[in-house]
Design a protein around this motif. Structure first.
Motif, PDB file in Angstrom:
ATOM      1  N   ILE A   1       0.843  -1.187   0.000  1.00 53.43           N
ATOM      2  CA  ILE A   1       0.000   0.000   0.000  1.00 53.43           C
ATOM      3  C   ILE A   1       0.889   1.252   0.000  1.00 53.43           C
ATOM      4  CG2 ILE A   1      -0.223  -0.022   2.538  1.00 53.43           C
ATOM      5  CD1 ILE A   1      -3.075   1.112   2.111  1.00 53.43           C
ATOM      6  N   GLY A   2       0.516   2.247  -0.807  1.00 49.44           N
ATOM      7  CA  GLY A   2       1.267   3.506  -0.838  1.00 49.44           C
ATOM      8  C   GLY A   2       2.573   3.454  -1.615  1.00 49.44           C
ATOM      9  N   SER A   3       2.829   2.323  -2.307  1.00 50.61           N
ATOM     10  CA  SER A   3       4.115   2.196  -3.004  1.00 50.61           C
ATOM     11  C   SER A   3       4.132   2.936  -4.345  1.00 50.61           C
ATOM     12  CB  SER A   3       4.461   0.715  -3.231  1.00 50.61           C
ATOM     13  OG  SER A   3       3.456   0.085  -4.008  1.00 50.61           O
ATOM     14  N   GLY A   4       2.950   3.235  -4.875  1.00 57.85           N
ATOM     15  CA  GLY A   4       2.892   3.942  -6.155  1.00 57.85           C
ATOM     16  C   GLY A   4       2.561   3.046  -7.337  1.00 57.85           C
ATOM     17  N   LYS A   5       1.843   1.940  -7.060  1.00 63.64           N
ATOM     18  CA  LYS A   5       1.452   1.006  -8.147  1.00 63.64           C
ATOM     19  C   LYS A   5       0.676   1.728  -9.246  1.00 63.64           C
ATOM     20  CE  LYS A   5      -0.857  -1.718  -5.401  1.00 63.64           C
ATOM     21  NZ  LYS A   5      -0.427  -1.184  -4.096  1.00 63.64           N
ATOM     22  N   THR A   6      -0.263   2.584  -8.832  1.00 63.06           N
ATOM     23  CA  THR A   6      -1.131   3.268  -9.818  1.00 63.06           C
ATOM     24  C   THR A   6      -0.309   4.188 -10.706  1.00 63.06           C
ATOM     25  OG1 THR A   6      -2.926   3.166  -8.227  1.00 63.06           O
ATOM     26  CG2 THR A   6      -3.221   4.666 -10.066  1.00 63.06           C
ATOM     27  N   THR A   7       0.620   4.922 -10.095  1.00 64.36           N
ATOM     28  CA  THR A   7       1.490   5.828 -10.866  1.00 64.36           C
ATOM     29  C   THR A   7       2.275   5.038 -11.902  1.00 64.36           C
ATOM     30  OG1 THR A   7       1.707   7.181  -8.882  1.00 64.36           O
ATOM     31  CG2 THR A   7       3.302   7.587 -10.629  1.00 64.36           C
ATOM     32  N   VAL A   8       2.853   3.921 -11.482  1.00 62.95           N
ATOM     33  CA  VAL A   8       3.653   3.082 -12.391  1.00 62.95           C
ATOM     34  C   VAL A   8       2.760   2.502 -13.488  1.00 62.95           C
ATOM     35  CG1 VAL A   8       5.008   0.932 -12.553  1.00 62.95           C
ATOM     36  CG2 VAL A   8       5.431   2.554 -10.673  1.00 62.95           C
TER      37      VAL A   8
ATOM     38  N   ASP B   1       8.740  -0.897  -5.291  1.00 64.49           N
ATOM     39  CA  ASP B   1       9.302  -0.973  -3.937  1.00 64.49           C
ATOM     40  C   ASP B   1       9.598   0.405  -3.357  1.00 64.49           C
ATOM     41  OD1 ASP B   1      10.521  -2.368  -1.681  1.00 64.49           O
ATOM     42  OD2 ASP B   1      12.430  -1.598  -2.466  1.00 64.49           O
ATOM     43  N   ILE B   2       9.185   0.600  -2.082  1.00 64.39           N
ATOM     44  CA  ILE B   2       9.612   1.771  -1.316  1.00 64.39           C
ATOM     45  C   ILE B   2       9.872   1.316   0.121  1.00 64.39           C
ATOM     46  CG2 ILE B   2       8.363   3.514  -2.694  1.00 64.39           C
ATOM     47  CD1 ILE B   2       6.244   3.609  -0.491  1.00 64.39           C
ATOM     48  N   SER B   3      10.537   2.152   0.891  1.00 66.48           N
ATOM     49  CA  SER B   3      10.830   1.775   2.282  1.00 66.48           C
ATOM     50  C   SER B   3       9.544   1.802   3.102  1.00 66.48           C
ATOM     51  CB  SER B   3      11.830   2.754   2.887  1.00 66.48           C
ATOM     52  OG  SER B   3      11.195   4.013   3.084  1.00 66.48           O
ATOM     53  N   PRO B   4       9.450   0.979   4.155  1.00 62.29           N
ATOM     54  CA  PRO B   4       8.255   0.976   5.001  1.00 62.29           C
ATOM     55  C   PRO B   4       7.936   2.355   5.593  1.00 62.29           C
ATOM     56  CG  PRO B   4       9.634  -0.918   5.504  1.00 62.29           C
ATOM     57  CD  PRO B   4      10.418  -0.053   4.560  1.00 62.29           C
ATOM     58  N   GLU B   5       8.978   3.135   5.885  1.00 64.93           N
ATOM     59  CA  GLU B   5       8.765   4.472   6.454  1.00 64.93           C
ATOM     60  C   GLU B   5       8.018   5.359   5.451  1.00 64.93           C
ATOM     61  OE1 GLU B   5      11.570   2.154   8.089  1.00 64.93           O
ATOM     62  OE2 GLU B   5      12.076   3.145   6.201  1.00 64.93           O
ATOM     63  N   LEU B   6       8.513   5.327   4.212  1.00 63.20           N
ATOM     64  CA  LEU B   6       7.895   6.138   3.154  1.00 63.20           C
ATOM     65  C   LEU B   6       6.484   5.628   2.854  1.00 63.20           C
ATOM     66  CD1 LEU B   6       8.641   8.539   1.401  1.00 63.20           C
ATOM     67  CD2 LEU B   6       9.629   6.989  -0.269  1.00 63.20           C
ATOM     68  N   GLN B   7       6.331   4.318   2.911  1.00 59.91           N
ATOM     69  CA  GLN B   7       5.020   3.684   2.694  1.00 59.91           C
ATOM     70  C   GLN B   7       3.998   4.240   3.689  1.00 59.91           C
ATOM     71  OE1 GLN B   7       5.354  -0.558   3.179  1.00 59.91           O
ATOM     72  NE2 GLN B   7       3.606  -0.972   1.904  1.00 59.91           N
TER      73      GLN B   7
ATOM     74  N   GLN C   1       4.195   7.002   5.520  1.00 58.42           N
ATOM     75  CA  GLN C   1       4.041   8.452   5.333  1.00 58.42           C
ATOM     76  C   GLN C   1       3.082   8.757   4.181  1.00 58.42           C
ATOM     77  OE1 GLN C   1       8.013  10.081   4.923  1.00 58.42           O
ATOM     78  NE2 GLN C   1       7.193  11.903   3.958  1.00 58.42           N
ATOM     79  N   ARG C   2       3.315   8.112   3.017  1.00 60.38           N
ATOM     80  CA  ARG C   2       2.490   8.374   1.826  1.00 60.38           C
ATOM     81  C   ARG C   2       1.035   7.948   2.043  1.00 60.38           C
ATOM     82  NH1 ARG C   2       6.180   6.420  -3.353  1.00 60.38           N
ATOM     83  NH2 ARG C   2       7.724   8.077  -3.235  1.00 60.38           N
ATOM     84  N   THR C   3       0.846   6.784   2.686  1.00 64.09           N
ATOM     85  CA  THR C   3      -0.516   6.275   2.876  1.00 64.09           C
ATOM     86  C   THR C   3      -1.297   7.159   3.845  1.00 64.09           C
ATOM     87  OG1 THR C   3       0.338   4.059   2.496  1.00 64.09           O
ATOM     88  CG2 THR C   3      -1.876   4.212   3.395  1.00 64.09           C
ATOM     89  N   ILE C   4      -0.641   7.589   4.918  1.00 64.88           N
ATOM     90  CA  ILE C   4      -1.301   8.467   5.900  1.00 64.88           C
ATOM     91  C   ILE C   4      -1.726   9.768   5.222  1.00 64.88           C
ATOM     92  CG2 ILE C   4      -0.899   9.867   7.986  1.00 64.88           C
ATOM     93  CD1 ILE C   4       0.872   7.461   8.987  1.00 64.88           C
TER      94      ILE C   4
ATOM     95  N   GLN D   1      -3.843   2.155  11.711  1.00 67.72           N
ATOM     96  CA  GLN D   1      -4.566   1.520  10.599  1.00 67.72           C
ATOM     97  C   GLN D   1      -3.605   1.127   9.474  1.00 67.72           C
ATOM     98  OE1 GLN D   1      -7.889   4.132   9.855  1.00 67.72           O
ATOM     99  NE2 GLN D   1      -8.952   2.558   8.728  1.00 67.72           N
ATOM    100  N   VAL D   2      -2.697   2.045   9.164  1.00 67.13           N
ATOM    101  CA  VAL D   2      -1.722   1.783   8.097  1.00 67.13           C
ATOM    102  C   VAL D   2      -0.849   0.588   8.462  1.00 67.13           C
ATOM    103  CG1 VAL D   2       0.257   2.714   6.816  1.00 67.13           C
ATOM    104  CG2 VAL D   2      -1.692   4.175   7.317  1.00 67.13           C
ATOM    105  N   ASN D   3      -0.395   0.535   9.726  1.00 66.63           N
ATOM    106  CA  ASN D   3       0.437  -0.591  10.166  1.00 66.63           C
ATOM    107  C   ASN D   3      -0.313  -1.911  10.059  1.00 66.63           C
ATOM    108  OD1 ASN D   3       2.715   0.901  10.703  1.00 66.63           O
ATOM    109  ND2 ASN D   3       2.133   1.347  12.811  1.00 66.63           N
ATOM    110  N   ASN D   4      -1.617  -1.899  10.388  1.00 69.82           N
ATOM    111  CA  ASN D   4      -2.429  -3.123  10.271  1.00 69.82           C
ATOM    112  C   ASN D   4      -2.486  -3.598   8.828  1.00 69.82           C
ATOM    113  OD1 ASN D   4      -2.969  -3.192  12.954  1.00 69.82           O
ATOM    114  ND2 ASN D   4      -5.005  -2.268  12.828  1.00 69.82           N
ATOM    115  N   ILE D   5      -2.671  -2.644   7.899  1.00 70.76           N
ATOM    116  CA  ILE D   5      -2.748  -3.005   6.467  1.00 70.76           C
ATOM    117  C   ILE D   5      -1.404  -3.561   6.003  1.00 70.76           C
ATOM    118  CG2 ILE D   5      -3.086  -2.131   4.116  1.00 70.76           C
ATOM    119  CD1 ILE D   5      -5.019  -0.015   5.392  1.00 70.76           C
ATOM    120  N   ILE D   6      -0.327  -2.852   6.363  1.00 69.97           N
ATOM    121  CA  ILE D   6       1.008  -3.291   5.946  1.00 69.97           C
ATOM    122  C   ILE D   6       1.295  -4.699   6.492  1.00 69.97           C
ATOM    123  CG2 ILE D   6       3.505  -2.875   6.247  1.00 69.97           C
ATOM    124  CD1 ILE D   6       2.867   0.155   6.074  1.00 69.97           C
TER     125      ILE D   6
END
Length: 201
Positions: free
Chosen positions: A12-19, A132-138, A140-143, A152-157
């Motif tokens: 989640i938040g890695s940028g799949k849609t952008t790619v 791929d992105i780092s969990p920290e960035l993941q 941050q972007r999702t929030i 919530q984000v941690n639960n999804i990850i």
């Protein structure tokens, strides 16, 4: 000749849609699991009818659409019901995705599947690509994007395959921690590679 399929995934938040959209700009057909999943439970669809027959009208909104929150509530705490729902919907989603792949006219097809490895859909593709992105960035972007809290984000990850597992299974990896221009270059290079692999270069 069968279609060459690339399975695109990432946390989640890695940028799949952008790619995915950058591949679409190259004229490549996208088959998006999330969109297909919505279609199979749209009003009038067989998926929604079966869900209504099983759970009753309580899972419908006033306009006849699926009440996702109510359904989530029903299946989240009851593994048996969640299993029933998955057994109903996963084959429908898979069949519709393969139908869309078959009717695509581009040189190859990108199948966008958030849970590609988790749901065993990597068996349907010729090659896997992980964004791929780092969990920290993941986090941050999702929030920022979904306006949800960190818990919530941690639960999804935590409910998805770990970063290490995804990377171990990936044929190709796009590092999405830099500038969009770098991302565009990575996509163009992979596009050429996939044209070559699909025999269309």
């Amino acid at each position: 000749m069968s279609k060459f399929i690339v399975g695109l995934t990432g946390g989640i938040g890695s940028g799949k849609t952008t790619v995915a959209n950058l591949f679409a700009k190259q004229g490549i057909t996208l088959v998006d699991a999330d969109l297909v999943a919505r279609d199979v439970v749209a009003p009038g669809a067989e998926g929604l009818e079966q869900i209504r027959a099983h759970f009753g009208d309580q899972i419908l909104l006033d306009d006849g659409n699926l009440n996702r929150a109510a359904l989530r509530e029903l299946v989240f705490n009851t593994p048996k019901e969640r299993q029933w729902l998955n057994q109903l919907l996963h084959p429908m989603i898979r069949a519709e995705m393969l139908r869309q792949v078959a009717s695509a006219s581009s040189a190859y097809v990108i199948m966008v599947v958030p849970l590609l490895f988790e749901n065993g859909l990597d068996k349907l593709v010729d090659r896997t690509l992980v964004v791929d992105i780092s969990p920290e960035l993941q986090r941050q972007r999702t929030i920022q994007r979904d306006a949800v809290d960190a818990r919530q984000v941690n639960n999804i990850i935590n409910s998805q395959s770990s970063r290490a597992e995804k990377l171990a299974k990936a044929d190709d990896v796009i590092d999405n921690q830099g500038e969009i221009s770098k991302l565009e270059c990575e996509v163009l290079a992979l596009h050429q590679k996939y044209l070559h692999l699909s025999g269309k270069a």
